[in-house]
Design a protein around this motif. Sequence first.
Motif: not given
Length: 351
Positions: A100-102, A105-106, A118-119, A125-126
Motif C-alpha cells: 500500500l505504501e509503495k 501515490m498511484e 480510498v485506494m 499494480k501488486s
Amino acid sequence: MTSRLTSSLLNRTRRPLSALALDSAQAQFQLPAMPASLSMRPSKQRFDPSQHLTLDGPKSIHTLSAFGMDSKALNVPDFGATEPFRLFPKETVSIINSELEKYAMETTYRSPPFAPCVMRGLAHKSDFIRDLWEAPQLQSLLSSIVGIPIEPHPMAFERAHINVQEQKYSDSEMAQVLERQEAVDEQPVFGWHTDSQPFVCITMLSDPPEGAIGGETHVQKSNGEVVKLQFPAAGYSYLLQGSVIPHAAMPALNYKRVTMITSFVPSNPLFSEQTDLDLAIKYSPKKELTDEFVKYRCDYMSKRLKLLKREGLGSTSDGVEFCEKLLDEIMSDLKHTKDSLSRVKDVLTKP
C-alpha cells in the motif's frame, strides 16, 4: 410454473437455471489485458499460500434463515455473514501494508462519498496482492463457507479496494467525551445499503487499540435487529452476502481504521450477477474502469450464451423452459449493462 428440472435447485442455490449450475462451466473468468497506465511491477516478496494464509475458517456463521430471511424465496444460498476470523497472519498484513505504501501515490483517490481516502487498482499494480486473492486455497475456503463455488470478481478494480478511515476524535477529545459520558456519534460513514456484487470479503489492515470504540460493520436482520461485526486485530476478515443483507460502516472514533475489500462472484455464469458502475465511477480511473466493466459484462453474457448453445435443451418442454428463462436473463443482463453505462454517461464526459 417452475419445471421439475429447475425447481429443486431454485430452492437452494443462487438463481441457477438447471443442474448445470452446480456441476458444469467451472472455468474462471480471465482478467482483461491491463492498460499501460496500470502496469504491474514485481513485489519483493513472492506470495506463498503456505506462509501467507490462515485457512482455519470462521468459528461462527450467520445464516440468512437466522436473520429472518427466506433464502429459497430469494434463490440464494442460506449464507449471511461470518463472524470475523483470522485469514492472514501478521507477516502477510505487514507485506500488504508495505505494498500500500509503495503504490500510494498511484492508487489513492480522496473524498469519495463514504471515506476520507480510498485506494483503487492495487490488484493491477501488486503481484503479491493479485496472487493472494487468486490463490485456489483461499477460494476453496470461501466457497466452502458460502456453499457454492465463488471466485474474486473478474474486474480487478473490485479486488483489494482500500478504505482509510481516520480517527474521528483525538485521544484527548475522546477522553473528554468519555469523562462527560457523552453519547458518541453513531451515524455511519457509509449508510445502510446492499451491494451490486454478490459477496464481499473485508479484511482489517490496522490493529485496533485496546478499548477501540466504533469501526464496526452493522448488519441488519429482517426484524430490524442489528448485529455488529468488529475486528479484534489486523489480519482478521469476514465474508458477507452483501447483495442481500443491508449493512452499514460505522466511524472509528478513537483509532485509524484501514480495511481491504474484495468482491466475489459465483464461478458459474449460470448464476445471476448484477455489478454496476454507479458508485465505483466516482473514485476510479474512469476510462480503465469502464473498459474493464464492458469487457467483463460481455465475457459474462458470452459464457451464458455458449452454455445455451452447447447444452441444446430445446427438445423437451423442460428444456424449452430452461432456454426461455436463460434468454430472459441474458436480455435482462444486456439492459442492466446498458442502463449502468447510461447512468454514468455524464460522469464520463466531464474532464
